[in-house]
Write a protein that holds these residues in place. Structure first.
Motif, short mmCIF file in Angstrom:
data_model
loop_
_atom_site.label_atom_id
_atom_site.label_comp_id
_atom_site.label_asym_id
_atom_site.label_seq_id
_atom_site.Cartn_x
_atom_site.Cartn_y
_atom_site.Cartn_z
N ARG A 96 0.83 -1.21 0.00
CA ARG A 96 0.00 0.00 0.00
C ARG A 96 0.87 1.26 0.00
N ARG A 97 1.93 1.25 0.79
CA ARG A 97 2.84 2.40 0.84
C ARG A 97 3.49 2.62 -0.54
N THR A 98 3.92 1.54 -1.17
CA THR A 98 4.52 1.64 -2.50
C THR A 98 3.50 2.14 -3.52
N ALA A 99 2.28 1.64 -3.44
CA ALA A 99 1.22 2.09 -4.35
C ALA A 99 0.97 3.58 -4.18
N ASP A 100 0.94 4.05 -2.92
CA ASP A 100 0.74 5.48 -2.67
C ASP A 100 1.88 6.30 -3.27
N GLN A 101 3.11 5.82 -3.12
CA GLN A 101 4.26 6.53 -3.69
C GLN A 101 4.16 6.59 -5.21
N MET A 102 3.76 5.49 -5.84
CA MET A 102 3.64 5.46 -7.29
C MET A 102 2.51 6.39 -7.74
N ASP A 103 1.42 6.43 -6.99
CA ASP A 103 0.33 7.35 -7.31
C ASP A 103 0.81 8.80 -7.23
N ARG A 104 1.59 9.12 -6.20
CA ARG A 104 2.11 10.48 -6.06
C ARG A 104 3.05 10.82 -7.22
N LEU A 105 3.87 9.86 -7.63
CA LEU A 105 4.76 10.10 -8.77
C LEU A 105 3.95 10.35 -10.04
N ALA A 106 2.92 9.53 -10.25
CA ALA A 106 2.06 9.72 -11.42
C ALA A 106 1.37 11.07 -11.37
N ALA A 107 0.88 11.44 -10.20
CA ALA A 107 0.21 12.73 -10.05
C ALA A 107 1.19 13.87 -10.26
N GLY A 108 2.42 13.71 -9.78
CA GLY A 108 3.44 14.74 -9.98
C GLY A 108 3.73 14.95 -11.44
N GLN A 109 3.81 13.87 -12.19
CA GLN A 109 4.03 13.98 -13.63
C GLN A 109 2.84 14.65 -14.29
N ASN A 110 1.64 14.30 -13.87
CA ASN A 110 0.44 14.91 -14.45
C ASN A 110 0.35 16.38 -14.09
N ASN A 111 0.77 16.75 -12.86
CA ASN A 111 0.75 18.15 -12.46
C ASN A 111 1.71 18.97 -13.29
N THR A 112 2.85 18.39 -13.64
CA THR A 112 3.80 19.08 -14.50
C THR A 112 3.16 19.33 -15.86
N THR A 113 2.48 18.33 -16.38
CA THR A 113 1.78 18.49 -17.66
C THR A 113 0.71 19.55 -17.54
N PHE A 114 -0.06 19.51 -16.44
CA PHE A 114 -1.13 20.47 -16.23
C PHE A 114 -0.56 21.88 -16.17
N ALA A 115 0.52 22.07 -15.42
CA ALA A 115 1.12 23.39 -15.30
C ALA A 115 1.59 23.90 -16.66
N ALA A 116 2.09 23.01 -17.49
CA ALA A 116 2.58 23.42 -18.80
C ALA A 116 1.44 23.69 -19.78
N ASN A 117 0.25 23.17 -19.49
CA ASN A 117 -0.86 23.29 -20.43
C ASN A 117 -1.96 24.25 -19.99
N THR A 118 -1.83 24.89 -18.84
CA THR A 118 -2.93 25.69 -18.30
C THR A 118 -3.13 27.01 -19.01
N ASP A 119 -2.17 27.46 -19.77
CA ASP A 119 -2.29 28.79 -20.37
C ASP A 119 -2.47 28.73 -21.89
N HIS A 120 -3.04 27.67 -22.42
CA HIS A 120 -3.21 27.55 -23.88
C HIS A 120 -4.16 28.60 -24.43
N ALA A 121 -5.07 29.10 -23.64
CA ALA A 121 -6.07 30.02 -24.14
C ALA A 121 -5.52 31.42 -24.39
N HIS A 122 -4.35 31.74 -23.83
CA HIS A 122 -3.82 33.11 -23.97
C HIS A 122 -3.17 33.32 -25.29
#
Length: 122
Positions: A96-122
């Motif tokens: 469970r601890r390892t799964a949580d860590q992997m989820d956080r890593l996946a979310a961190g990667q997705n957050n990086t993508t989100f941060a890079a894509n949030t200003d497409h409308a400008h």
């Protein structure tokens, strides 16, 4: 077709990501917009500089795999002796601890993508 990694492009993408984070803290939307454009260009021209898709998918799959293993181990807990039950409980916690860590890593990667894509409308 085999795509080779380009460490210079990967480094540039990382520096641009860090710069974008700092620029956003400064609340400078125009500068953030230009940093996003630069980051998108590097990632488009050098696919190895965009690890988010590959890594987030991999981490999410690993997290699911560890959750499944933890579920299986939990089912076994009911069928074993107390000594083995204690060992299995420890294994479940580790999975469970390892799964949580992997989820956080996946979310961190997705957050990086989100941060890079949030200003497409400008």
């Amino acid at each position: 077709m085999i795509r080779r990694r380009n460490s210079d492009a990967e480094a540039a993408a990382q520096y641009l990501t860090w710069a974008l984070e700092e620029i956003e803290r400064l609340a400078s939307p125009n500068a953030a917009h230009h940093a996003r454009i630069a980051l998108e260009e590097v990632r488009r021209d050098y696919p190895s500089a965009d690890p988010t898709n590959e890594h987030s998918i991999k981490y999410a799959e690993e997290a699911r795999r560890f959750c499944d293993k933890a579920d299986e181990a939990e089912q076994l807990v009911e069928m074993v002796t107390p000594v083995r039950r204690e060992a299995l409980t420890s294994i479940v916690e580790n999975y469970r601890r390892t799964a949580d860590q992997m989820d956080r890593l996946a979310a961190g990667q997705n957050n990086t993508t989100f941060a890079a894509n949030t200003d497409h409308a400008h």
